[in-house]
Design a protein around this motif. Structure first.
Motif, PDB file in Angstrom:
ATOM      1  N   ASP A  45      45.099  53.012 153.628  1.00 31.61           N
ATOM      2  CA  ASP A  45      45.692  52.703 152.322  1.00 31.61           C
ATOM      3  C   ASP A  45      45.929  53.980 151.522  1.00 31.61           C
ATOM      4  N   LEU A  46      45.056  54.965 151.706  1.00 31.38           N
ATOM      5  CA  LEU A  46      45.207  56.240 151.011  1.00 31.38           C
ATOM      6  C   LEU A  46      46.537  56.897 151.394  1.00 31.38           C
ATOM      7  N   VAL A  47      46.835  56.911 152.679  1.00 32.64           N
ATOM      8  CA  VAL A  47      48.084  57.512 153.150  1.00 32.64           C
ATOM      9  C   VAL A  47      49.277  56.717 152.633  1.00 32.64           C
ATOM     10  N   ALA A  48      49.175  55.397 152.658  1.00 32.18           N
ATOM     11  CA  ALA A  48      50.276  54.551 152.170  1.00 32.18           C
ATOM     12  C   ALA A  48      50.552  54.826 150.697  1.00 32.18           C
ATOM     13  N   GLU A  49      49.494  54.997 149.905  1.00 22.60           N
ATOM     14  CA  GLU A  49      49.682  55.259 148.479  1.00 22.60           C
ATOM     15  C   GLU A  49      50.254  56.657 148.250  1.00 22.60           C
ATOM     16  N   LEU A  50      49.782  57.618 149.035  1.00 27.02           N
ATOM     17  CA  LEU A  50      50.290  58.988 148.905  1.00 27.02           C
ATOM     18  C   LEU A  50      51.774  59.036 149.303  1.00 27.02           C
ATOM     19  N   GLU A  51      52.126  58.312 150.351  1.00 23.95           N
ATOM     20  CA  GLU A  51      53.528  58.279 150.788  1.00 23.95           C
ATOM     21  C   GLU A  51      54.414  57.656 149.724  1.00 23.95           C
ATOM     22  N   GLU A  52      53.930  56.608 149.068  1.00 27.19           N
ATOM     23  CA  GLU A  52      54.718  55.972 148.018  1.00 27.19           C
ATOM     24  C   GLU A  52      54.873  56.900 146.823  1.00 27.19           C
ATOM     25  N   ARG A  53      53.838  57.658 146.511  1.00 26.79           N
ATOM     26  CA  ARG A  53      53.948  58.626 145.416  1.00 26.79           C
ATOM     27  C   ARG A  53      55.005  59.686 145.748  1.00 26.79           C
ATOM     28  N   LEU A  54      55.031  60.126 147.001  1.00 26.03           N
ATOM     29  CA  LEU A  54      56.042  61.097 147.409  1.00 26.03           C
ATOM     30  C   LEU A  54      57.435  60.474 147.329  1.00 26.03           C
ATOM     31  N   THR A  55      57.576  59.230 147.749  1.00 24.55           N
ATOM     32  CA  THR A  55      58.870  58.554 147.677  1.00 24.55           C
ATOM     33  C   THR A  55      59.367  58.486 146.242  1.00 24.55           C
ATOM     34  N   GLN A  56      58.483  58.175 145.313  1.00 19.65           N
ATOM     35  CA  GLN A  56      58.881  58.108 143.904  1.00 19.65           C
ATOM     36  C   GLN A  56      59.334  59.474 143.391  1.00 19.65           C
ATOM     37  N   GLU A  57      58.652  60.529 143.825  1.00 19.77           N
ATOM     38  CA  GLU A  57      59.066  61.883 143.435  1.00 19.77           C
ATOM     39  C   GLU A  57      60.436  62.219 144.031  1.00 19.77           C
ATOM     40  N   GLU A  58      60.658  61.822 145.278  1.00 24.11           N
ATOM     41  CA  GLU A  58      61.958  62.064 145.911  1.00 24.11           C
ATOM     42  C   GLU A  58      63.058  61.295 145.190  1.00 24.11           C
ATOM     43  N   LEU A  59      62.764  60.070 144.802  1.00 21.40           N
ATOM     44  CA  LEU A  59      63.753  59.272 144.062  1.00 21.40           C
ATOM     45  C   LEU A  59      64.107  59.947 142.740  1.00 21.40           C
ATOM     46  N   LEU A 109      53.834  74.706 149.961  1.00 23.33           N
ATOM     47  CA  LEU A 109      54.982  74.464 149.097  1.00 23.33           C
ATOM     48  C   LEU A 109      55.723  73.192 149.504  1.00 23.33           C
ATOM     49  N   ASP A 110      55.252  72.530 150.559  1.00 23.78           N
ATOM     50  CA  ASP A 110      55.975  71.404 151.146  1.00 23.78           C
ATOM     51  C   ASP A 110      55.159  70.126 150.997  1.00 23.78           C
ATOM     52  N   PRO A 111      55.656  69.149 150.216  1.00 19.89           N
ATOM     53  CA  PRO A 111      54.897  67.902 150.061  1.00 19.89           C
ATOM     54  C   PRO A 111      54.697  67.154 151.365  1.00 19.89           C
ATOM     55  N   ALA A 155      66.490  70.676 144.341  1.00 21.77           N
ATOM     56  CA  ALA A 155      67.130  71.786 143.626  1.00 21.77           C
ATOM     57  C   ALA A 155      66.690  71.856 142.169  1.00 21.77           C
ATOM     58  N   GLY A 156      66.529  70.699 141.530  1.00 23.23           N
ATOM     59  CA  GLY A 156      66.130  70.684 140.127  1.00 23.23           C
ATOM     60  C   GLY A 156      64.810  69.988 139.883  1.00 23.23           C
ATOM     61  N   HIS A 157      64.065  69.759 140.950  1.00 22.10           N
ATOM     62  CA  HIS A 157      62.806  69.010 140.867  1.00 22.10           C
ATOM     63  C   HIS A 157      61.885  69.647 141.894  1.00 22.10           C
ATOM     64  N   SER A 158      61.125  70.636 141.480  1.00 28.50           N
ATOM     65  CA  SER A 158      60.426  71.550 142.372  1.00 28.50           C
ATOM     66  C   SER A 158      59.573  70.864 143.431  1.00 28.50           C
ATOM     67  N   ALA A 159      59.878  71.166 144.701  1.00 29.64           N
ATOM     68  CA  ALA A 159      59.062  70.647 145.799  1.00 29.64           C
ATOM     69  C   ALA A 159      57.646  71.213 145.727  1.00 29.64           C
ATOM     70  N   GLU A 160      57.536  72.464 145.274  1.00 31.82           N
ATOM     71  CA  GLU A 160      56.211  73.076 145.129  1.00 31.82           C
ATOM     72  C   GLU A 160      55.381  72.301 144.112  1.00 31.82           C
ATOM     73  N   ARG A 161      56.010  71.916 143.001  1.00 34.11           N
ATOM     74  CA  ARG A 161      55.277  71.148 141.996  1.00 34.11           C
ATOM     75  C   ARG A 161      54.874  69.784 142.546  1.00 34.11           C
ATOM     76  N   VAL A 162      55.744  69.161 143.312  1.00 35.81           N
ATOM     77  CA  VAL A 162      55.419  67.859 143.912  1.00 35.81           C
ATOM     78  C   VAL A 162      54.225  67.998 144.851  1.00 35.81           C
ATOM     79  N   ALA A 163      54.238  69.051 145.683  1.00 31.08           N
ATOM     80  CA  ALA A 163      53.112  69.276 146.596  1.00 31.08           C
ATOM     81  C   ALA A 163      51.819  69.494 145.819  1.00 31.08           C
ATOM     82  N   ASN A 164      51.896  70.277 144.743  1.00 29.21           N
ATOM     83  CA  ASN A 164      50.708  70.511 143.922  1.00 29.21           C
ATOM     84  C   ASN A 164      50.231  69.229 143.251  1.00 29.21           C
TER      85      ASN A 164
END
Length: 253
Positions: free
Chosen positions: A100-114, A83-85, A51-60
């Motif tokens: 490892d690339l996917v694991a790192e990308l997933e962790e980056r998404l987790t940090q954004e979700e946090l 628009l969807d990470p 709601a206050g942390h744009s999913a579109e920006r995270v995907a970009n």
């Protein structure tokens, strides 16, 4: 109070407009009365995570991070513009599963979700509905494509952790098992010793419906706007509400 919280009569609107009938409240009552275990999708039914942390920006940002590593060609134009990470994450996993690339990308998404949990907006009526369902003896679980770390942090911030713990089933490193695969639904049912017919899955996306259907679990659609409602109905959802208030009202009676 948002306009969503005021739309308490809209539970009947979708089906009445399309078929001229008024039987959706009966279908909703049947779903609620049959639910001994309630499986909640997280982002949507429980809260608006971004709601206050744009999913579109995270995907970009995820796409830009791939480009900074010289992996511009890894995504198609459509995937880069998503628009969807989760869409970006799935796309990379399809081409480099388990890497490892996917694991790192997933962790980056987790940090954004946090980070997003700090500004997440509770879905109207979700908190009292969760507490009421727990109070009447139903058992609750979260079945989500978000990180379980994110879910636990958000629920703790709302004082809702005890309503679900330990039944939080979220994204794992095996991204091919994200919904619409029913993996997280099966995990919840198995851990809780629940038969599919005694459960109810509340979700706001066709992927939730497909996962529920594959697992044999009844489904209640939650759509906070007309676009989401149409997507759910087009996918085959037969009971869709645009507010959780009618669910809470039926449960209290």
């Amino acid at each position: 109070m948002t306009s969503e919280t005021k739309r308490t009569d809209a539970v009947t609107a979708g089906k009445r407009n399309e078929t001229g009938t008024d039987d959706e409240p009966d279908a909703l009552r049947h779903l609620i009365e049959g639910a001994r275990v309630v499986l909640w999708d997280f982002d949507g039914p429980v809260c608006r995570l971004f709601a206050g942390h744009s999913a579109e920006r995270v995907a970009n940002d995820l796409a830009s991070w791939l480009e900074s590593r010289g992996l511009h060609g890894l995504l198609t134009d459509a995937e880069r513009e998503s628009l969807d990470p989760h869409f970006v994450l799935r796309a990379v996993d399809r081409r480099h599963p388990g890497s490892d690339l996917v694991a790192e990308l997933e962790e980056r998404l987790t940090q954004e979700e946090l980070r997003a949990t700090a500004s997440a907006m509770p879905t109207p009526y979700a908190d009292p509905l969760i507490r009421t369902w727990t109070a009447v003896g139903s058992r609750l679980a979260v079945t989500t494509n978000n990180s379980p770390r994110v879910v636990r942090e958000y629920l703790a911030s709302r004082g809702l952790g005890a309503c679900f713990s330990p039944h939080i089933y979220g994204r794992t490193q095996e991204l091919s098992l994200l919904k619409p695969d029913p993996h997280c639904v099966h995990r919840a049912l198995n851990a809780m010793g629940a038969a599919p017919a005694t459960a109810l899955l509340i979700g706001d996306a066709p992927t939730d419906l497909l996962a529920a259907r594959a697992a044999g679990v009844p489904f209640l659609g939650y759509a906070r706007n007309e676009r989401k409602g149409k997507l759910l109905r087009d996918a085959g959802a037969t009971t869709v509400v645009d507010s959780l208030e009618p669910v809470l009202r039926l449960l209290r009676h």
